[in-house]
Scaffold this motif. Structure first.
Motif, PDB file in Angstrom:
ATOM      1  N   LEU A   1       0.840  -1.343   0.017  1.00 48.25           N
ATOM      2  CA  LEU A   1       0.060  -0.078  -0.065  1.00 48.25           C
ATOM      3  C   LEU A   1       0.719   1.134  -0.003  1.00 48.25           C
ATOM      4  CD1 LEU A   1      -2.807  -0.983   2.262  1.00 48.25           C
ATOM      5  CD2 LEU A   1      -3.117  -0.724  -0.145  1.00 48.25           C
ATOM      6  N   LYS A   2       1.947   1.294   0.609  1.00 43.10           N
ATOM      7  CA  LYS A   2       3.000   2.345   0.510  1.00 43.10           C
ATOM      8  C   LYS A   2       3.450   2.739  -0.724  1.00 43.10           C
ATOM      9  CE  LYS A   2       4.559   2.003   5.532  1.00 43.10           C
ATOM     10  NZ  LYS A   2       5.772   1.597   6.086  1.00 43.10           N
ATOM     11  N   LYS A   3       3.740   1.568  -1.715  1.00 41.68           N
ATOM     12  CA  LYS A   3       4.240   1.649  -2.961  1.00 41.68           C
ATOM     13  C   LYS A   3       2.964   2.233  -3.836  1.00 41.68           C
ATOM     14  CE  LYS A   3       7.368  -2.104  -2.765  1.00 41.68           C
ATOM     15  NZ  LYS A   3       7.743  -3.625  -3.271  1.00 41.68           N
ATOM     16  N   GLN A   4       1.732   1.727  -3.261  1.00 42.07           N
ATOM     17  CA  GLN A   4       0.571   2.259  -4.217  1.00 42.07           C
ATOM     18  C   GLN A   4       0.308   3.917  -3.802  1.00 42.07           C
ATOM     19  OE1 GLN A   4      -2.985   0.034  -3.542  1.00 42.07           O
ATOM     20  NE2 GLN A   4      -2.261  -1.898  -4.059  1.00 42.07           N
ATOM     21  N   ALA A   5       0.638   4.091  -2.730  1.00 43.32           N
ATOM     22  CA  ALA A   5       0.373   5.539  -2.344  1.00 43.32           C
ATOM     23  C   ALA A   5       1.448   6.504  -2.962  1.00 43.32           C
ATOM     24  CB  ALA A   5       0.577   5.773  -0.629  1.00 43.32           C
ATOM     25  N   ASN A   6       2.678   5.829  -3.254  1.00 42.98           N
ATOM     26  CA  ASN A   6       3.801   6.781  -3.785  1.00 42.98           C
ATOM     27  C   ASN A   6       3.172   7.157  -5.300  1.00 42.98           C
ATOM     28  OD1 ASN A   6       5.355   6.724  -1.710  1.00 42.98           O
ATOM     29  ND2 ASN A   6       6.676   4.861  -2.204  1.00 42.98           N
ATOM     30  N   PHE A   7       2.547   5.868  -5.885  1.00 39.29           N
ATOM     31  CA  PHE A   7       2.283   6.308  -7.295  1.00 39.29           C
ATOM     32  C   PHE A   7       1.282   7.040  -7.417  1.00 39.29           C
ATOM     33  CE2 PHE A   7      -0.235   5.374 -11.022  1.00 39.29           C
ATOM     34  CZ  PHE A   7       0.660   5.058 -12.063  1.00 39.29           C
ATOM     35  N   ILE A   8      -0.026   6.819  -6.346  1.00 38.88           N
ATOM     36  CA  ILE A   8      -0.954   7.789  -6.408  1.00 38.88           C
ATOM     37  C   ILE A   8      -0.719   9.303  -6.165  1.00 38.88           C
ATOM     38  CG2 ILE A   8      -3.205   8.233  -5.267  1.00 38.88           C
ATOM     39  CD1 ILE A   8      -3.334   4.958  -4.568  1.00 38.88           C
ATOM     40  N   ARG A   9       0.403   9.364  -5.320  1.00 40.10           N
ATOM     41  CA  ARG A   9       0.339  10.855  -4.649  1.00 40.10           C
ATOM     42  C   ARG A   9       1.173  11.503  -6.018  1.00 40.10           C
ATOM     43  NH1 ARG A   9       3.721   9.335  -1.229  1.00 40.10           N
ATOM     44  NH2 ARG A   9       2.320   8.859   0.388  1.00 40.10           N
ATOM     45  N   GLN A  10       1.913  10.774  -6.764  1.00 42.24           N
ATOM     46  CA  GLN A  10       2.445  11.600  -7.884  1.00 42.24           C
ATOM     47  C   GLN A  10       1.548  11.905  -9.054  1.00 42.24           C
ATOM     48  OE1 GLN A  10       6.633  10.619  -8.894  1.00 42.24           O
ATOM     49  NE2 GLN A  10       6.417   9.093  -7.117  1.00 42.24           N
ATOM     50  N   PHE A  11       0.372  11.420  -9.071  1.00 38.21           N
ATOM     51  CA  PHE A  11      -0.819  11.575 -10.157  1.00 38.21           C
ATOM     52  C   PHE A  11      -1.907  12.195  -9.402  1.00 38.21           C
ATOM     53  CE2 PHE A  11       1.852   8.816 -11.625  1.00 38.21           C
ATOM     54  CZ  PHE A  11       2.292   8.850 -13.305  1.00 38.21           C
ATOM     55  N   PRO A  12      -2.075  13.588  -8.963  1.00 40.69           N
ATOM     56  CA  PRO A  12      -3.087  14.003  -8.238  1.00 40.69           C
ATOM     57  C   PRO A  12      -4.519  14.318  -8.973  1.00 40.69           C
ATOM     58  CG  PRO A  12      -1.555  15.655  -8.548  1.00 40.69           C
ATOM     59  CD  PRO A  12      -1.002  14.435  -9.186  1.00 40.69           C
ATOM     60  N   GLU A  13      -4.191  14.175 -10.301  1.00 39.95           N
ATOM     61  CA  GLU A  13      -5.500  14.243 -11.139  1.00 39.95           C
ATOM     62  C   GLU A  13      -6.407  12.980 -11.537  1.00 39.95           C
ATOM     63  OE1 GLU A  13      -1.732  16.433 -12.563  1.00 39.95           O
ATOM     64  OE2 GLU A  13      -2.429  14.341 -12.253  1.00 39.95           O
ATOM     65  N   VAL A  14      -5.747  11.897 -10.600  1.00 41.47           N
ATOM     66  CA  VAL A  14      -6.547  10.690 -10.949  1.00 41.47           C
ATOM     67  C   VAL A  14      -7.122  10.212  -9.532  1.00 41.47           C
ATOM     68  CG1 VAL A  14      -5.985   8.122 -11.552  1.00 41.47           C
ATOM     69  CG2 VAL A  14      -4.443  10.202 -12.581  1.00 41.47           C
ATOM     70  N   ARG A  15      -8.296   9.421  -9.939  1.00 42.85           N
ATOM     71  CA  ARG A  15      -9.047   8.823  -8.882  1.00 42.85           C
ATOM     72  C   ARG A  15      -8.868   7.230  -8.998  1.00 42.85           C
ATOM     73  NH1 ARG A  15     -14.167   9.063 -10.309  1.00 42.85           N
ATOM     74  NH2 ARG A  15     -13.822   9.832 -12.212  1.00 42.85           N
ATOM     75  N   PHE A  16      -9.330   6.679  -7.892  1.00 42.82           N
ATOM     76  CA  PHE A  16      -8.977   5.194  -7.501  1.00 42.82           C
ATOM     77  C   PHE A  16     -10.181   4.600  -6.836  1.00 42.82           C
ATOM     78  CE2 PHE A  16      -4.875   7.064  -8.177  1.00 42.82           C
ATOM     79  CZ  PHE A  16      -4.198   5.952  -9.052  1.00 42.82           C
ATOM     80  N   LYS A  17     -10.274   3.245  -7.298  1.00 48.64           N
ATOM     81  CA  LYS A  17     -11.121   2.407  -6.181  1.00 48.64           C
ATOM     82  C   LYS A  17     -10.463   1.467  -5.683  1.00 48.64           C
ATOM     83  CE  LYS A  17     -15.772   3.281  -8.801  1.00 48.64           C
ATOM     84  NZ  LYS A  17     -16.862   2.627  -9.710  1.00 48.64           N
ATOM     85  N   VAL A  18     -11.139   0.974  -4.569  1.00 43.04           N
ATOM     86  CA  VAL A  18     -10.707  -0.045  -4.095  1.00 43.04           C
ATOM     87  C   VAL A  18     -11.598  -1.346  -3.935  1.00 43.04           C
ATOM     88  CG1 VAL A  18      -9.301  -1.036  -1.842  1.00 43.04           C
ATOM     89  CG2 VAL A  18      -8.865   1.015  -2.797  1.00 43.04           C
ATOM     90  N   PHE A  19     -11.407  -2.554  -4.361  1.00 41.91           N
ATOM     91  CA  PHE A  19     -12.381  -3.663  -4.228  1.00 41.91           C
ATOM     92  C   PHE A  19     -11.963  -4.492  -3.275  1.00 41.91           C
ATOM     93  CE2 PHE A  19     -12.307  -1.685  -8.508  1.00 41.91           C
ATOM     94  CZ  PHE A  19     -13.786  -1.479  -8.694  1.00 41.91           C
ATOM     95  N   GLY A  20     -13.090  -5.235  -2.403  1.00 43.09           N
ATOM     96  CA  GLY A  20     -12.503  -6.033  -1.410  1.00 43.09           C
ATOM     97  C   GLY A  20     -13.043  -7.383  -1.895  1.00 43.09           C
ATOM     98  N   HIS A  21     -12.247  -8.593  -1.396  1.00 46.30           N
ATOM     99  CA  HIS A  21     -12.611  -9.951  -1.981  1.00 46.30           C
ATOM    100  C   HIS A  21     -12.650 -10.876  -0.951  1.00 46.30           C
ATOM    101  CE1 HIS A  21     -13.053  -8.735  -6.300  1.00 46.30           C
ATOM    102  NE2 HIS A  21     -12.038  -7.923  -5.839  1.00 46.30           N
ATOM    103  N   THR A  22     -13.387 -11.798  -0.647  1.00 44.33           N
ATOM    104  CA  THR A  22     -13.068 -13.050   0.163  1.00 44.33           C
ATOM    105  C   THR A  22     -12.864 -14.400  -0.471  1.00 44.33           C
ATOM    106  OG1 THR A  22     -15.144 -13.721   0.450  1.00 44.33           O
ATOM    107  CG2 THR A  22     -14.514 -11.675   1.687  1.00 44.33           C
ATOM    108  N   ASP A  23     -12.551 -15.316   0.379  1.00 45.22           N
ATOM    109  CA  ASP A  23     -12.599 -16.725  -0.488  1.00 45.22           C
ATOM    110  C   ASP A  23     -13.985 -17.259  -0.414  1.00 45.22           C
ATOM    111  OD1 ASP A  23     -12.997 -17.606   2.122  1.00 45.22           O
ATOM    112  OD2 ASP A  23     -10.799 -18.082   2.531  1.00 45.22           O
ATOM    113  N   LEU A  24     -14.197 -18.416  -0.682  1.00 47.38           N
ATOM    114  CA  LEU A  24     -15.639 -18.954  -0.900  1.00 47.38           C
ATOM    115  C   LEU A  24     -16.158 -19.721   0.619  1.00 47.38           C
ATOM    116  CD1 LEU A  24     -15.399 -20.655  -4.209  1.00 47.38           C
ATOM    117  CD2 LEU A  24     -16.300 -18.465  -3.659  1.00 47.38           C
ATOM    118  N   VAL A  25     -15.427 -19.532   1.546  1.00 41.88           N
ATOM    119  CA  VAL A  25     -15.890 -20.149   3.009  1.00 41.88           C
ATOM    120  C   VAL A  25     -16.814 -19.257   3.677  1.00 41.88           C
ATOM    121  CG1 VAL A  25     -14.986 -21.093   5.173  1.00 41.88           C
ATOM    122  CG2 VAL A  25     -13.625 -21.411   3.233  1.00 41.88           C
ATOM    123  N   GLY A  26     -17.773 -19.688   4.023  1.00 46.40           N
ATOM    124  CA  GLY A  26     -18.851 -18.723   4.777  1.00 46.40           C
ATOM    125  C   GLY A  26     -19.934 -18.275   3.921  1.00 46.40           C
TER     126      GLY A  26
END
Length: 218
Positions: A90-115
């Motif tokens: 996530l720190k590496k992602q933040a470094n990239f995102i910080r240098q492109f202030p004109e861009v928006r991002f989404k974070v998608f959450g996933h799980t395995d098939l148990v439950g």
């Protein structure tokens, strides 16, 4: 002959009603409702994105992001707690995102098939929220991290009903551009896409506070 005319008219009317019943047209629907399947707005939006170049450049930057920065972090079973490895990514992602202030991002959450689907939907959401919280703690504006979406267990990488770490993940993706940014208003998407990205360490004034940001697991 004249006596048969009413019968012919009645037969014609019956055939017309039968044909109407077999068609998908209903007289109590709005004109054009059979044609409009709710996609006209999407098609118009897509055409605008293509004509302005935004769609093409969004795809190009998304490909660059996934090629230059790890876009996925993984989680322990039944947990939304960020591991040390996840924080490093996530720190590496933040470094990239910080240098492109004109861009928006989404974070998608996933799980395995148990439950159950409901439980995994909530767990996937907590995982995505933990990633977003950590990125925010590293100096990324929350307004650039779009509404968090959870796919729960509906999109596994590995099809197995057993616990599978590769399915327990969040994925960060480029979702578009900040509409109010001057470069975007001027249509200078290429200037954004091809800007030099230089990976750098997290600034020292944002170090230890970030470690307290991740949310607890469930």
């Amino acid at each position: 002959m004249t006596g048969m005319l009413p019968k012919l008219l009645a037969a014609s009317a019956l055939l017309a009603l039968t044909a109407c019943g077999e068609s998908s047209v209903s007289w109590d629907k709005e004109l054009g409702s059979e044609v409009d399947k709710g996609q006209f707005g999407n098609a118009t939006m897509n055409n605008v994105l293509i004509q302005t170049g935004e769609l093409e450049y969004t795809v190009a930057l998304a490909e660059r992001f996934s090629a230059e920065v790890p876009d996925t972090i993984n989680f322990a079973f039944n947990s939304a707690e960020l591991t040390a490895e996840a924080r490093d990514i996530l720190k590496k992602q933040a470094n990239f995102i910080r240098q492109f202030p004109e861009v928006r991002f989404k974070v998608f959450g996933h799980t395995d098939l148990v439950g159950s689907a409901g439980y995994n939907q909530r767990l996937g959401l907590r995982r995505a929220q933990a990633a977003v919280a950590y990125l925010t703690s590293l100096g990324i504006s929350r307004s650039r991290l779009e509404a968090v979406v959870s796919y729960g267990k509906s999109r596994p990488i590995i099809q197995t009903n057993q616990p599978e770490e590769r399915n327990r993940r969040t994925v960060t993706e480029v979702s578009g551009f900040v509409k109010s940014h001057p470069l975007v208003l001027n249509g200078k998407y290429a200037a954004i896409i091809w800007r030099e990205y230089v990976g750098s360490a997290v600034p020292t004034n944002q170090g230890t506070a970030a470690d307290a940001a991740p949310e607890g697991g469930g």
